[in-house]
Design a protein around this motif. Structure first.
Motif, short mmCIF file in Angstrom:
data_model
loop_
_atom_site.label_atom_id
_atom_site.label_comp_id
_atom_site.label_asym_id
_atom_site.label_seq_id
_atom_site.Cartn_x
_atom_site.Cartn_y
_atom_site.Cartn_z
N GLY A 59 0.71 -1.11 0.07
CA GLY A 59 0.30 -0.02 -0.13
C GLY A 59 0.75 1.46 -0.27
N ILE A 60 2.04 1.02 -1.04
CA ILE A 60 2.87 2.61 -1.10
C ILE A 60 3.56 3.17 -2.62
N ILE A 61 3.00 3.85 -2.32
CA ILE A 61 3.51 4.72 -3.72
C ILE A 61 4.94 4.88 -3.79
N SER A 62 5.75 5.04 -4.25
CA SER A 62 7.44 5.69 -3.79
C SER A 62 7.61 5.82 -5.77
N LEU A 63 8.63 7.45 -5.49
CA LEU A 63 8.65 7.83 -6.36
C LEU A 63 9.91 9.01 -5.97
N LYS A 64 10.36 8.77 -7.62
CA LYS A 64 12.22 9.45 -7.43
C LYS A 64 12.09 9.88 -8.82
N ALA A 65 13.02 11.10 -8.20
CA ALA A 65 13.49 11.70 -9.82
C ALA A 65 14.65 12.42 -9.68
N ASP A 66 15.68 11.53 -10.09
CA ASP A 66 17.08 12.60 -10.46
C ASP A 66 16.41 14.29 -10.93
N ARG A 67 16.24 15.06 -11.76
CA ARG A 67 15.47 15.82 -11.48
C ARG A 67 14.25 15.92 -12.37
N LEU A 68 13.63 17.13 -11.98
CA LEU A 68 11.55 16.87 -12.74
C LEU A 68 12.24 18.23 -13.76
N LYS A 69 11.17 17.99 -14.86
CA LYS A 69 11.12 18.80 -16.35
C LYS A 69 10.27 18.68 -16.88
N GLY A 70 9.86 20.25 -17.09
CA GLY A 70 7.95 20.86 -17.37
C GLY A 70 8.19 19.97 -19.04
N THR A 71 6.69 20.22 -19.10
CA THR A 71 6.01 19.13 -20.48
C THR A 71 4.88 19.65 -20.50
N ASN A 72 4.81 18.75 -21.46
CA ASN A 72 3.07 19.52 -21.95
C ASN A 72 2.26 18.26 -21.48
N ILE A 73 1.06 18.30 -20.74
CA ILE A 73 0.40 17.27 -19.82
C ILE A 73 -1.29 17.32 -19.98
N PHE A 74 -1.02 15.75 -20.78
CA PHE A 74 -2.73 16.10 -21.00
C PHE A 74 -3.63 15.35 -20.56
N LEU A 75 -4.91 15.74 -19.71
CA LEU A 75 -5.19 14.34 -18.39
C LEU A 75 -6.22 14.20 -19.82
N ASP A 76 -6.59 12.45 -19.65
CA ASP A 76 -7.47 11.85 -20.03
C ASP A 76 -9.12 12.09 -19.44
N THR A 77 -9.57 12.02 -18.11
CA THR A 77 -10.45 12.93 -17.53
C THR A 77 -10.54 13.80 -16.72
N VAL A 78 -11.14 14.43 -17.20
CA VAL A 78 -10.61 15.45 -15.92
C VAL A 78 -10.93 15.43 -14.84
N SER A 79 -9.11 15.72 -13.75
CA SER A 79 -9.58 15.39 -12.12
C SER A 79 -9.16 16.77 -11.74
N VAL A 80 -10.09 16.82 -10.57
CA VAL A 80 -9.41 17.54 -9.80
C VAL A 80 -8.22 17.77 -9.13
N GLY A 81 -8.10 15.79 -8.56
CA GLY A 81 -6.49 15.66 -7.83
C GLY A 81 -5.49 15.86 -8.68
N ALA A 82 -5.13 15.20 -9.93
CA ALA A 82 -4.17 15.01 -10.84
C ALA A 82 -4.08 16.79 -11.37
N THR A 83 -4.66 17.32 -11.75
CA THR A 83 -4.43 19.09 -12.22
C THR A 83 -3.52 19.12 -10.74
N ILE A 84 -3.89 19.17 -9.22
CA ILE A 84 -3.22 20.14 -8.35
C ILE A 84 -1.73 19.04 -7.90
#
Ligand code: EPZ
Length: 420
Positions: free
Chosen positions: A145-170
């Motif tokens: 029940g755990i999600i682990s996330l890791k990035a060397d760097r975060l880089k801006g990009t274009n993201i299209f949400l398939d469904t309108v989502s409050v949580g994903a947008t924020i």
């Protein structure tokens, strides 16, 4: 164990002051992690979800302190850990914002899968898709029940949400705030709490444009700083009192709100026969308790909010004629209907459509809150019913409504909280 006891049929009259928005503050508290500094949050609602998030931030190492009833300071500079796998995280849905916030600040996050109200599957695939697009590697361990996330760097990009989502947008907005370059979120959600979270981040030094439209553009900045911020009023709490007044009859002034946020509900209440008078920061609802049946379809903002759908079902139970309520956001948000039927409501559910045949009278019943807004619907039905209603499982109601029994009592309702 506590329950609410209501003796129904009183009209509601007077003023009710609306608290700060739950769904804004549950994003803004995690967003304070990005500041790495002191943030002061005003107009804080004293609800259980907020206490849960305060607890989570404290466990991460932040210093959270209530200055008074409505003001919380968060010093996030003392946070050293990106590991949020404790119980308070599992209790509520909005703890998923810790993923975006910790990823932005530490480029790492380990977060327990969120809990919250259960109305069908509540995936977070769009959140994760957004984080991946920004450059994060993600391990989804559903056994632990755990999600682990890791990035060397975060880089801006274009993201299209398939469904309108409050949580994903924020969440994507949080992760992109300190990413390199520009991130564009297309088909973004437009709810008032998205605008509020963007305004908060901008007050901390972020560069976010377009929140409240379906394209949000975030230019990454290197660091943010602390600031003071006032949470917007709660659209859904306001709507709950508006529907309660419509159903019970009376004249209630719903204060400290942004009337524009209530447009979709105000239009429906007018259609039902209520008089709605708007001022700068209040709406008066005047109802003789005799309502007409209508059709309602839930939609993303500025449409009719799914979070007012159960309350509206209760409000329409005595309306003259046949109402049709269509749920388009959640796959299974009619679980509470069996409880509502105990009041004598005549409701038939077929998939995502509820057909409500108005009955002349509701009768008090013994029911439970099956989730937060379902609990609010039970309160409205109990207020509008003849006789006594007992509502159990009210911890759900406490998650999102501050002092509901005090606010209703001040309007003339006969309601009290009783310990078993
Ligand atoms: C927020 O939930 C609210 N919660 C909910 O309010 C509200 O019902 C909902 O938005 C819709 O307005 C908070 O703000 C904390 P979504 P969220 O992502 O963000 C699908 C209340 O009572 N979806 O906008 O979790 C999803 O299945 C609560 O206050 C995906 O498919 O909702 C749903 O059908 C309950 N993949 C639709 O999008 C994803 O990754 C909208 O969900 C995410 C969502």
């Amino acid at each position: 164990m506590e329950h609410l006891l209501i003796k129904g049929s009183n009209p509601l009259n007077g003023e009710v002051v609306i608290s700060g928005a739950k769904n804004a503050v549950v994003a803004i508290i995690p967003a304070a992690i990005l500041a790495n500094d002191i943030c002061i949050i005003d107009n804080l609602p004293r609800i259980e979800d907020v206490k849960c998030l305060e607890d989570s931030l404290t466990k991460l190492g932040a210093h959270c302190q209530l200055i008074d009833d409505r003001t919380l300071t968060i010093d996030s500079s003392t946070i050293k850990s990106y590991n949020a796998t404790f119980d308070s995280v599992r209790k509520i849905r909005a703890s998923y914002y810790l993923m975006g916030a910790l990823l932005a600040r530490f480029k790492r996050a380990e977060v327990a899968l969120p809990g919250g109200c259960n109305f069908g599957t509540r995936p977070i695939d769009l959140h994760l898709k957004g984080f991946r697009a920004l450059g994060a590697e993600i391990i989804e361990d559903y056994d632990a029940g755990i999600i682990s996330l890791k990035a060397d760097r975060l880089k801006g990009t274009n993201i299209f949400l398939d469904t309108v989502s409050v949580g994903a947008t924020i969440n994507i907005m949080l992760a992109a705030t300190m990413a390199e370059g520009v991130t564009t979120i297309e088909n973004a959600a437009k709810e008032p709490h998205i605008v509020d979270t963007a305004n908060f981040l901008n007050m901390l030094g972020a560069k976010i444009k377009g929140a409240g439209t379906d394209v949000i553009r975030i230019t990454g900045v290197e660091k943010l700083h602390g600031n003071e911020y006032m949470i917007i009023p709660d659209q859904i709490e306001a709507g709950t009192y508006m529907i309660a007044t419509a159903a019970c009859g009376g004249h209630v002034s719903v204060r400290n709100i942004i009337p524009k946020h209530m447009d979709s509900l105000s239009a429906k209440l007018r259609e039902m026969g209520c008089t709605i008078e708007e001022g700068d920061d209040y709406i008066d609802v005047i109802s003789d308790g005799r309502l007409s049946a209508i059709r309602v379809k839930t939609m993303a903002y500025p449409g009719f909010p799914t979070d007012l759908q159960p309350q509206m079902a209760a409000g329409l139970a005595k309306a003259d004629g046949i109402s049709i309520l269509t749920e388009t956001v959640w796959e299974n948000r009619f679980q509470y209907i069996d409880q509502l039927k105990k009041f004598g409501c005549d409701i038939n559910v077929d998939g995502r459509i509820a057909t409500i045949r108005g009955v002349p009278q509701l009768n008090g019943a013994e029911v439970i809150a099956t989730d937060l807004r379902a609990g609010a619907a039970m309160v409205i039905a109990g207020l509008a019913a003849a006789g006594t209603t007992k509502i159990g499982n009210i911890r759900f109601i406490d998650r999102g409504y501050e002092q509901i029994e005090y606010k209703l009592k001040a309007l003339g309702a006969d309601i009290k909280r009783v310990k078993n």
